[in-house]
Design a protein around this motif. Structure first.
Motif, PDB file in Angstrom:
ATOM      1  N   UNK A 152       0.818  -1.214   0.000  1.00  0.00           N
ATOM      2  CA  UNK A 152       0.000   0.000   0.000  1.00  0.00           C
ATOM      3  C   UNK A 152       0.850   1.261   0.000  1.00  0.00           C
ATOM      4  N   UNK A 153       2.044   1.218   0.605  1.00  0.00           N
ATOM      5  CA  UNK A 153       2.892   2.408   0.695  1.00  0.00           C
ATOM      6  C   UNK A 153       3.831   2.557  -0.494  1.00  0.00           C
ATOM      7  N   UNK A 154       4.175   1.448  -1.128  1.00  0.00           N
ATOM      8  CA  UNK A 154       5.071   1.499  -2.287  1.00  0.00           C
ATOM      9  C   UNK A 154       4.602   0.496  -3.339  1.00  0.00           C
ATOM     10  N   UNK A 155       3.416   0.752  -3.938  1.00  0.00           N
ATOM     11  CA  UNK A 155       2.831  -0.217  -4.872  1.00  0.00           C
ATOM     12  C   UNK A 155       3.442  -0.118  -6.262  1.00  0.00           C
ATOM     13  N   UNK A 156       4.541  -0.798  -6.470  1.00  0.00           N
ATOM     14  CA  UNK A 156       5.251  -0.699  -7.747  1.00  0.00           C
ATOM     15  C   UNK A 156       4.457  -1.370  -8.869  1.00  0.00           C
ATOM     16  N   UNK A 157       4.408  -0.704 -10.004  1.00  0.00           N
ATOM     17  CA  UNK A 157       3.655  -1.199 -11.156  1.00  0.00           C
ATOM     18  C   UNK A 157       4.376  -2.403 -11.777  1.00  0.00           C
ATOM     19  N   UNK A 158       3.606  -3.473 -12.034  1.00  0.00           N
ATOM     20  CA  UNK A 158       4.167  -4.653 -12.702  1.00  0.00           C
ATOM     21  C   UNK A 158       3.528  -4.888 -14.065  1.00  0.00           C
ATOM     22  N   UNK A 159       2.392  -4.225 -14.328  1.00  0.00           N
ATOM     23  CA  UNK A 159       1.721  -4.420 -15.617  1.00  0.00           C
ATOM     24  C   UNK A 159       0.840  -3.220 -15.937  1.00  0.00           C
ATOM     25  N   UNK A 160       0.845  -2.812 -17.212  1.00  0.00           N
ATOM     26  CA  UNK A 160      -0.116  -1.831 -17.733  1.00  0.00           C
ATOM     27  C   UNK A 160      -0.561  -2.326 -19.106  1.00  0.00           C
ATOM     28  N   UNK A 161      -1.791  -2.013 -19.481  1.00  0.00           N
ATOM     29  CA  UNK A 161      -2.283  -2.477 -20.788  1.00  0.00           C
ATOM     30  C   UNK A 161      -2.176  -1.374 -21.844  1.00  0.00           C
ATOM     31  N   UNK A 162      -2.648  -1.676 -23.049  1.00  0.00           N
ATOM     32  CA  UNK A 162      -2.520  -0.736 -24.169  1.00  0.00           C
ATOM     33  C   UNK A 162      -3.285   0.564 -23.897  1.00  0.00           C
ATOM     34  N   UNK A 163      -4.450   0.447 -23.246  1.00  0.00           N
ATOM     35  CA  UNK A 163      -5.259   1.639 -22.979  1.00  0.00           C
ATOM     36  C   UNK A 163      -4.519   2.620 -22.071  1.00  0.00           C
ATOM     37  N   UNK A 172       4.964   0.817 -21.527  1.00  0.00           N
ATOM     38  CA  UNK A 172       5.060  -0.054 -20.348  1.00  0.00           C
ATOM     39  C   UNK A 172       6.398   0.015 -19.634  1.00  0.00           C
ATOM     40  N   UNK A 173       7.513   0.046 -20.397  1.00  0.00           N
ATOM     41  CA  UNK A 173       8.821   0.055 -19.734  1.00  0.00           C
ATOM     42  C   UNK A 173       9.107   1.383 -19.016  1.00  0.00           C
ATOM     43  N   UNK A 174       8.312   2.418 -19.323  1.00  0.00           N
ATOM     44  CA  UNK A 174       8.467   3.689 -18.615  1.00  0.00           C
ATOM     45  C   UNK A 174       7.650   3.716 -17.320  1.00  0.00           C
ATOM     46  N   UNK A 175       6.685   2.820 -17.205  1.00  0.00           N
ATOM     47  CA  UNK A 175       5.810   2.798 -16.028  1.00  0.00           C
ATOM     48  C   UNK A 175       6.139   1.665 -15.068  1.00  0.00           C
ATOM     49  N   UNK A 176       6.499   0.501 -15.616  1.00  0.00           N
ATOM     50  CA  UNK A 176       6.761  -0.671 -14.768  1.00  0.00           C
ATOM     51  C   UNK A 176       7.952  -0.392 -13.853  1.00  0.00           C
ATOM     52  N   UNK A 177       7.768  -0.705 -12.577  1.00  0.00           N
ATOM     53  CA  UNK A 177       8.801  -0.451 -11.570  1.00  0.00           C
ATOM     54  C   UNK A 177       8.573   0.824 -10.791  1.00  0.00           C
ATOM     55  N   UNK A 178       7.723   1.709 -11.332  1.00  0.00           N
ATOM     56  CA  UNK A 178       7.382   2.944 -10.626  1.00  0.00           C
ATOM     57  C   UNK A 178       6.076   2.751  -9.866  1.00  0.00           C
ATOM     58  N   UNK A 179       5.770   3.684  -8.973  1.00  0.00           N
ATOM     59  CA  UNK A 179       4.473   3.647  -8.309  1.00  0.00           C
ATOM     60  C   UNK A 179       3.500   4.537  -9.088  1.00  0.00           C
ATOM     61  N   UNK A 180       2.199   4.298  -8.968  1.00  0.00           N
ATOM     62  CA  UNK A 180       1.235   5.152  -9.665  1.00  0.00           C
ATOM     63  C   UNK A 180       1.320   6.615  -9.255  1.00  0.00           C
ATOM     64  N   UNK A 181       2.033   6.907  -8.160  1.00  0.00           N
ATOM     65  CA  UNK A 181       2.165   8.296  -7.711  1.00  0.00           C
ATOM     66  C   UNK A 181       2.845   9.168  -8.747  1.00  0.00           C
ATOM     67  N   UNK A 182       3.648   8.559  -9.639  1.00  0.00           N
ATOM     68  CA  UNK A 182       4.377   9.373 -10.615  1.00  0.00           C
ATOM     69  C   UNK A 182       3.429  10.014 -11.624  1.00  0.00           C
ATOM     70  N   UNK A 183       2.171   9.521 -11.672  1.00  0.00           N
ATOM     71  CA  UNK A 183       1.177  10.095 -12.572  1.00  0.00           C
ATOM     72  C   UNK A 183       0.419  11.258 -11.941  1.00  0.00           C
ATOM     73  N   UNK A 184       0.619  11.462 -10.647  1.00  0.00           N
ATOM     74  CA  UNK A 184      -0.141  12.472  -9.931  1.00  0.00           C
ATOM     75  C   UNK A 184       0.575  13.819  -9.953  1.00  0.00           C
ATOM     76  N   UNK A 185      -0.160  14.883  -9.580  1.00  0.00           N
ATOM     77  CA  UNK A 185       0.401  16.227  -9.638  1.00  0.00           C
ATOM     78  C   UNK A 185      -0.199  17.132  -8.585  1.00  0.00           C
ATOM     79  N   UNK A 186      -0.020  18.435  -8.802  1.00  0.00           N
ATOM     80  CA  UNK A 186      -0.416  19.421  -7.800  1.00  0.00           C
ATOM     81  C   UNK A 186      -1.917  19.431  -7.540  1.00  0.00           C
TER      82      UNK A 186
END
Length: 422
Positions: A152-163, A172-186
């Protein structure tokens, strides 16, 4: 122990591979323990039963029930040849589940060339098979699907689909390994993020609407449904998020909300929008001295009567524009009704603001309002001011005080400022 001391029977009994021996007429004359385990049957249930016993049947890789002549043992009997790596599903009366096996079968012959028995061997490949190609469906779904590790505190991405890639611009290789927090902003709401985190810490499903940002920085809104994924032991190993882009819907609501709070003529806040903005200001703990001014155009009825309401609307619009330019972005400006406007100057003392409003009154008096090529008008305004004390959020009573002061300004000769006195 020497290998020669182990009987062939012991070897077959201990094989991981299932082995079934059929007679030339398909009766089962032997099944090793692994075969019984794979087929979910007992020795008493299979021995001396033929391959066509109604307790079980076979299905093709497409899920269609096989005809008796297409059973592996039937093919060997008919062709008198071995078959290799034939994939079939086995169904029995004890369960609706299909056991998928990779099957080999070979005939053994008598001296006269007739079949003595058929040896069928098979391995269980059920774990590699699914009834529906879920991976393909998920990959090509219109909804965004993101799977993360169960942290819950560090939910690293292991899969994303085409959508996901289509909406965000991230491969996918830019997202996998990161947490969904990298998509968030101010503008991503902290309370929403907190509710999501708390739900996942407690292994609960959660549904929220949240704003994220694409690779190019464009915001988008998601209706996000997150739930835990468990393994066969009931342990949570992943979190799955099924997300739908609802940007258009949210934008429509925001536009409707904005229109409901906006004066259509001047673009300023209307009364409802002003009251909500003030409520939000105080809800944020903004307890400080504020100055509220009620502003009225002098003799506005005369303008409408003499030049018509279209000219009156132009005067209102031009005065609104001057209000927006003269006061700060943090100040709340409202067309309160007719020719009356309200300005709330936040976090400022009235003793300072009297001078500020006097500058505005003078500027309006000295301004020529250009209506068209043939008509220029000069107007004046009267102002009633009141101080909003710290922690006193009774907006209605403060407007009433400003209205009293405005009445005094008008009856005192107009084109002047009056401060409400308790």
């Amino acid at each position: 122990m020497e290998l020669t001391s182990i009987s062939p029977f012991e070897l077959v009994e201990s094989l991981f591979e299932g082995v079934v021996v059929h007679s030339a007429t398909t009766e089962i004359i032997y099944a090793n323990p692994r075969a019984l385990n794979i087929l979910r049957l007992t020795e008493n249930q299979v021995l001396n039963k033929d391959a066509y016993d109604p307790q079980w049947h076979f299905v093709s890789t497409k899920g269609n029930r096989l005809a008796f002549e297409d059973y592996p043992v039937s093919i060997v009997i008919r062709t008198k040849q071995s078959i290799s790596n034939v994939e079939v599903g086995v169904c029995d009366s004890s369960s609706s589940d299909i056991t998928w096996v990779l099957c080999n079968a070979s005939p053994k012959f008598n001296q006269d060339g007739t079949i003595k028995f058929i040896i069928v061997s098979f391995i269980d490949i059920t774990s590699t098979k699914v009834a529906v190609p879920f991976e393909s469906i998920v990959a090509n779904a219109n909804d965004i699907i993101v799977i993360t590790k169960a942290d819950a505190d560090d939910p690293q991405i292991v899969y994303v689909n085409h959508a996901f890639t289509k909406l965000t611009g991230y491969e996918p290789d830019e997202a996998i390994g990161k947490t969904p927090h990298f998509l968030q902003g101010t503008d991503t709401d902290k309370d929403t993020r907190s509710r999501i985190r708390d739900a996942l810490r407690n292994d609960h499903d959660v549904r929220e609407i949240i704003v994220n940002y694409s690779k190019t920085g464009v915001p988008y809104w998601l209706d996000m449904n997150i739930f835990p994924l468990k393994n066969s032991l009931g342990q949570i190993i992943y979190f799955a998020a099924v997300e739908r882009d609802v940007t258009n819907e949210v934008t429509k609501v925001e536009k409707l909300t904005h229109l409901a709070s906006q004066d259509p003529l001047t673009g300023l806040l209307n009364r409802r929008g002003f009251e909500q903005a003030v409520t939000n200001t105080f809800a944020d703990g903004n307890f400080a001295l504020h100055t509220l001014a009620l502003i009225d155009i002098d003799h506005f009825k005369h303008i409408n009567d003499t030049h018509g309401h279209d000219v009156g609307d132009i005067v209102l619009t031009q005065l609104a524009n001057r209000l927006k330019k003269f006061f700060r972005d943090s100040d709340l400006i409202c067309r309160y009704g007719g020719e009356e406007f309200i300005v709330l100057m936040q976090k400022t003392d009235i003793n300072y603001n009297v001078g500020k409003f006097e500058q505005f009154r003078t500027a309006i008096e000295e301004t020529s309002f250009s209506i068209n090529k043939q008509l220029n008008l000069s107007i004046t305004v009267s102002l009633g001011l009141t101080q909003i004390p710290i922690s006193d959020i009774r907006l209605e009573s403060h407007i009433k005080h400003a209205d009293i002061a405005l009445y005094q300004a008008k009856h005192g000769g107009r084109n002047r400022i009056q401060v409400y006195e308790v």
